[in-house]
Design an enzyme around this catalytic site. Structure first.
Site, PDB file in Angstrom:
ATOM      1  N   CYS A  74       0.821  -1.225   0.000  1.00 50.07           N
ATOM      2  CA  CYS A  74       0.000   0.000   0.000  1.00 50.07           C
ATOM      3  C   CYS A  74       0.850   1.269   0.000  1.00 50.07           C
ATOM      4  CB  CYS A  74      -0.934   0.005   1.199  1.00 50.07           C
ATOM      5  SG  CYS A  74      -2.082  -1.378   1.156  1.00 50.07           S
ATOM      6  N   HIS A 106      -3.579   7.226   2.947  1.00 52.25           N
ATOM      7  CA  HIS A 106      -3.955   5.960   2.313  1.00 52.25           C
ATOM      8  C   HIS A 106      -5.375   5.613   2.764  1.00 52.25           C
ATOM      9  CE1 HIS A 106      -4.022   1.918   0.986  1.00 52.25           C
ATOM     10  NE2 HIS A 106      -3.779   1.361   2.155  1.00 52.25           N
ATOM     11  N   ASN A 136     -10.140   0.006  -0.198  1.00 55.38           N
ATOM     12  CA  ASN A 136      -8.682   0.080  -0.138  1.00 55.38           C
ATOM     13  C   ASN A 136      -8.130  -0.449  -1.463  1.00 55.38           C
ATOM     14  OD1 ASN A 136      -5.962  -0.345   0.267  1.00 55.38           O
ATOM     15  ND2 ASN A 136      -6.181  -1.256   2.303  1.00 55.38           N
TER      16      ASN A 136
HETATM   17  O1  UT7 Z   1      -3.832  -1.327   3.486  1.00 57.10           O
HETATM   18  C1  UT7 Z   1      -3.009  -1.699   4.508  1.00 57.10           C
HETATM   19  C2  UT7 Z   1      -3.418  -1.091   5.750  1.00 57.10           C
HETATM   20  N1  UT7 Z   1      -4.616  -1.715   6.196  1.00 57.10           N
HETATM   21  C3  UT7 Z   1      -4.944  -1.588   7.426  1.00 57.10           C
HETATM   22  O2  UT7 Z   1      -4.199  -0.960   8.129  1.00 57.10           O
HETATM   23  C4  UT7 Z   1      -6.182  -2.251   7.905  1.00 57.10           C
HETATM   24  C5  UT7 Z   1      -6.153  -2.222   9.388  1.00 57.10           C
HETATM   25  N2  UT7 Z   1      -7.245  -2.880  10.063  1.00 57.10           N
HETATM   26  C6  UT7 Z   1      -8.541  -2.498   9.958  1.00 57.10           C
HETATM   27  O3  UT7 Z   1      -8.899  -1.650   9.179  1.00 57.10           O
HETATM   28  C7  UT7 Z   1      -9.512  -3.127  10.917  1.00 57.10           C
HETATM   29  O4  UT7 Z   1      -8.809  -3.851  11.884  1.00 57.10           O
HETATM   30  C8  UT7 Z   1     -10.544  -4.079  10.235  1.00 57.10           C
HETATM   31  C9  UT7 Z   1     -11.546  -3.258   9.435  1.00 57.10           C
HETATM   32  C10 UT7 Z   1      -9.818  -5.056   9.329  1.00 57.10           C
HETATM   33  C11 UT7 Z   1     -11.317  -4.844  11.295  1.00 57.10           C
HETATM   34  O5  UT7 Z   1     -11.935  -3.933  12.207  1.00 57.10           O
HETATM   35  P1  UT7 Z   1     -11.771  -4.120  13.788  1.00 57.10           P
HETATM   36  O6  UT7 Z   1     -12.612  -3.093  14.410  1.00 57.10           O
HETATM   37  O7  UT7 Z   1     -10.317  -4.120  14.094  1.00 57.10           O
HETATM   38  O8  UT7 Z   1     -12.423  -5.530  14.032  1.00 57.10           O
HETATM   39  P2  UT7 Z   1     -11.738  -6.858  14.617  1.00 57.10           P
HETATM   40  O9  UT7 Z   1     -10.799  -7.448  13.651  1.00 57.10           O
HETATM   41  O10 UT7 Z   1     -11.243  -6.603  16.006  1.00 57.10           O
HETATM   42  O11 UT7 Z   1     -13.014  -7.798  14.716  1.00 57.10           O
HETATM   43  C12 UT7 Z   1     -14.141  -7.433  15.535  1.00 57.10           C
HETATM   44  C13 UT7 Z   1     -15.260  -8.410  15.255  1.00 57.10           C
HETATM   45  C14 UT7 Z   1     -14.817  -9.873  15.266  1.00 57.10           C
HETATM   46  O12 UT7 Z   1     -15.850 -10.631  15.843  1.00 57.10           O
HETATM   47  P3  UT7 Z   1     -15.768 -11.099  17.382  1.00 57.10           P
HETATM   48  O13 UT7 Z   1     -14.526 -11.919  17.505  1.00 57.10           O
HETATM   49  O14 UT7 Z   1     -15.714  -9.837  18.195  1.00 57.10           O
HETATM   50  O15 UT7 Z   1     -17.029 -11.863  17.564  1.00 57.10           O
HETATM   51  C15 UT7 Z   1     -14.704 -10.218  13.810  1.00 57.10           C
HETATM   52  O16 UT7 Z   1     -14.900 -11.593  13.554  1.00 57.10           O
HETATM   53  O17 UT7 Z   1     -15.778  -8.168  13.928  1.00 57.10           O
HETATM   54  C16 UT7 Z   1     -15.836  -9.416  13.230  1.00 57.10           C
HETATM   55  N3  UT7 Z   1     -15.706  -9.142  11.806  1.00 57.10           N
HETATM   56  C17 UT7 Z   1     -16.770  -8.896  11.008  1.00 57.10           C
HETATM   57  N4  UT7 Z   1     -18.091  -8.836  11.276  1.00 57.10           N
HETATM   58  C18 UT7 Z   1     -18.894  -8.554  10.240  1.00 57.10           C
HETATM   59  C19 UT7 Z   1     -14.574  -9.076  11.052  1.00 57.10           C
HETATM   60  N5  UT7 Z   1     -14.886  -8.798   9.777  1.00 57.10           N
HETATM   61  C20 UT7 Z   1     -16.243  -8.674   9.723  1.00 57.10           C
HETATM   62  C21 UT7 Z   1     -17.153  -8.389   8.694  1.00 57.10           C
HETATM   63  N6  UT7 Z   1     -18.468  -8.332   9.005  1.00 57.10           N
HETATM   64  N7  UT7 Z   1     -16.760  -8.143   7.421  1.00 57.10           N
END
Ligand code: UT7
Length: 322
Positions: A115, A249, A279
């Site tokens: 990225c 980004h 993204n």
């Molecule tokens: O391009 C390179 C740079 N990219 C980044 O830096 C991306 C960085 N990370 C992020 O943007 C975020 O971490 C994400 C958008 C990927 C995820 O958001 P988050 O708030 O960090 O969520 P999380 O990974 O902590 O997951 C929270 C919950 C989980 O469920 P439980 O374990 O709490 O029951 C996940 O399984 O959200 C769940 N989850 C979803 N739920 C519905 C993860 N993806 C989804 C989804 N829909 N698509």
């Protein structure tokens, strides 16, 4: 600036026609429009057609940038494509772009920094211009991430989109500064498990799929981009108040807000296109800038900060004069 000055004379972009909405994704994986919007800021993203390669996307963006610069492809003597989704393992995607836009036998190569690839490519191009190794550079960020997403993994497949953006930079001995006023690039290979493709020619012999530890990457990305931006501003002897625009980004709206808050950059100066693009990896920054030029936000003479972080981890920031 240590050498010859340069100017940014054209910005172009290309988005594939097909729009993939959050609504459609809810029929593919266990997710919701509300979750995707609130956690990422994304409402839709573009998907390239099966027969469209990254060099097709890149060549379209390049033609647009050249048309806006008002120069023919024969004037270009350096083509750099930042991408992690090359048409083939080799040769570079840049040589296919060179062929498609009829740019003769000019220097052409790819940069791989995920990225943060576009900022790396920009810095390399500007160094070539400053040292007189090139006069007119085409710098392209292009990715077709849809080709190596795991469409069963809701944590990653909802995040990414396809697209391309391009800059034309030209050396100008009369210019007092370079188009890239200051920059900072960095990488930390110990954090590579946070975002990577689980394949490659010399490991699995396959392309692999995108794997991400989202929440850890989130924190690392905010820290890396904030630090790189801070360093770049100090190198340019500027403060955030001097900026007309901040183009981070487009990975996650919450990451973008986090960086802007740390540097006290008001929300109205932050260019956001994540809602429509998702993204797009190395295309994200030039696509956002192209959009903000088209809608009249970024104007000639504006000072603009860009920053990106991603797989590697590799990250960087740059201060640009339009
Ligand atoms: O391009 C390179 C740079 N990219 C980044 O830096 C991306 C960085 N990370 C992020 O943007 C975020 O971490 C994400 C958008 C990927 C995820 O958001 P988050 O708030 O960090 O969520 P999380 O990974 O902590 O997951 C929270 C919950 C989980 O469920 P439980 O374990 O709490 O029951 C996940 O399984 O959200 C769940 N989850 C979803 N739920 C519905 C993860 N993806 C989804 C989804 N829909 N698509």
């Amino acid at each position: 600036m240590t050498g010859i000055g340069s100017r940014l004379i054209g910005v172009g972009s290309y988005l594939p026609e097909r729009i993939l909405t959050n609504e459609e994704l809810t029929r593919m994986v266990d997710t919701s429009d509300e979750w995707i919007r609130s956690r990422t800021g994304i409402t839709s993203r573009r998907m390239a057609a099966d027969d469209q390669t990254t060099s097709d996307l890149a060549a379209n963006a390049a033609r647009d940038a050249l048309a806006r610069a008002g120069i023919p492809s024969s004037s270009v003597d350096l083509i750099i494509v930042a991408t992690v989704t090359p048409d083939r393992t080799f040769p570079s995607t840049a040589v296919y772009v060179q062929e498609k836009i009829s740019a003769g036998t000019t220097m052409a190569f790819d940069v791989s920094a995920a990225c943060a690839g576009f900022i790396h490519a920009l810095e390399i191009a500007d160094s070539f211009l400053q040292t007189g190794r090139a006069k007119t550079a085409l710098v392209i960020g292009a990715d077709k991430l849809s080709c190596f997403l795991d469409w069963n993994d809701r944590a990653t497949c909802v995040l990414f989109g396809d697209g391309a953006g391009a800059f034309v930079l030209q050396a100008d001995p009369e210019a007092e500064t370079s188009a890239v006023l200051a920059s900072h690039l960095s990488a930390d290979g110990t954090k590579s498990p946070l975002l990577y493709a689980d394949g490659g020619p010399s490991s699995t012999g396959t392309v692999g799929l995108v794997r991400m530890v989202g929440n850890e990457l989130f924190r690392a990305a905010v820290n890396a981009m904030s630090d790189a931006l801070d360093i770049s501003l100090k190198r340019a002897a500027l403060t955030p108040d001097d900026l007309d625009w901040f183009v981070p980004h487009q990975a996650n709206i919450r990451i973008m807000h986090g960086i802007a808050e740390r540097l006290n950059i008001p929300d109205e100066k932050v260019v956001k296109t994540i809602q429509d693009h998702g993204n797009t990896s190395s295309a994200s920054i030039p696509l956002a800038i192209s959009t903000a030029i088209d809608d009249g936000r970024i104007q000639d003479g504006n000072l603009c900060a860009v920053t990106a972080a991603g797989g590697g981890l590799a990250w960087g920031a740059a201060i640009l004069r339009f």
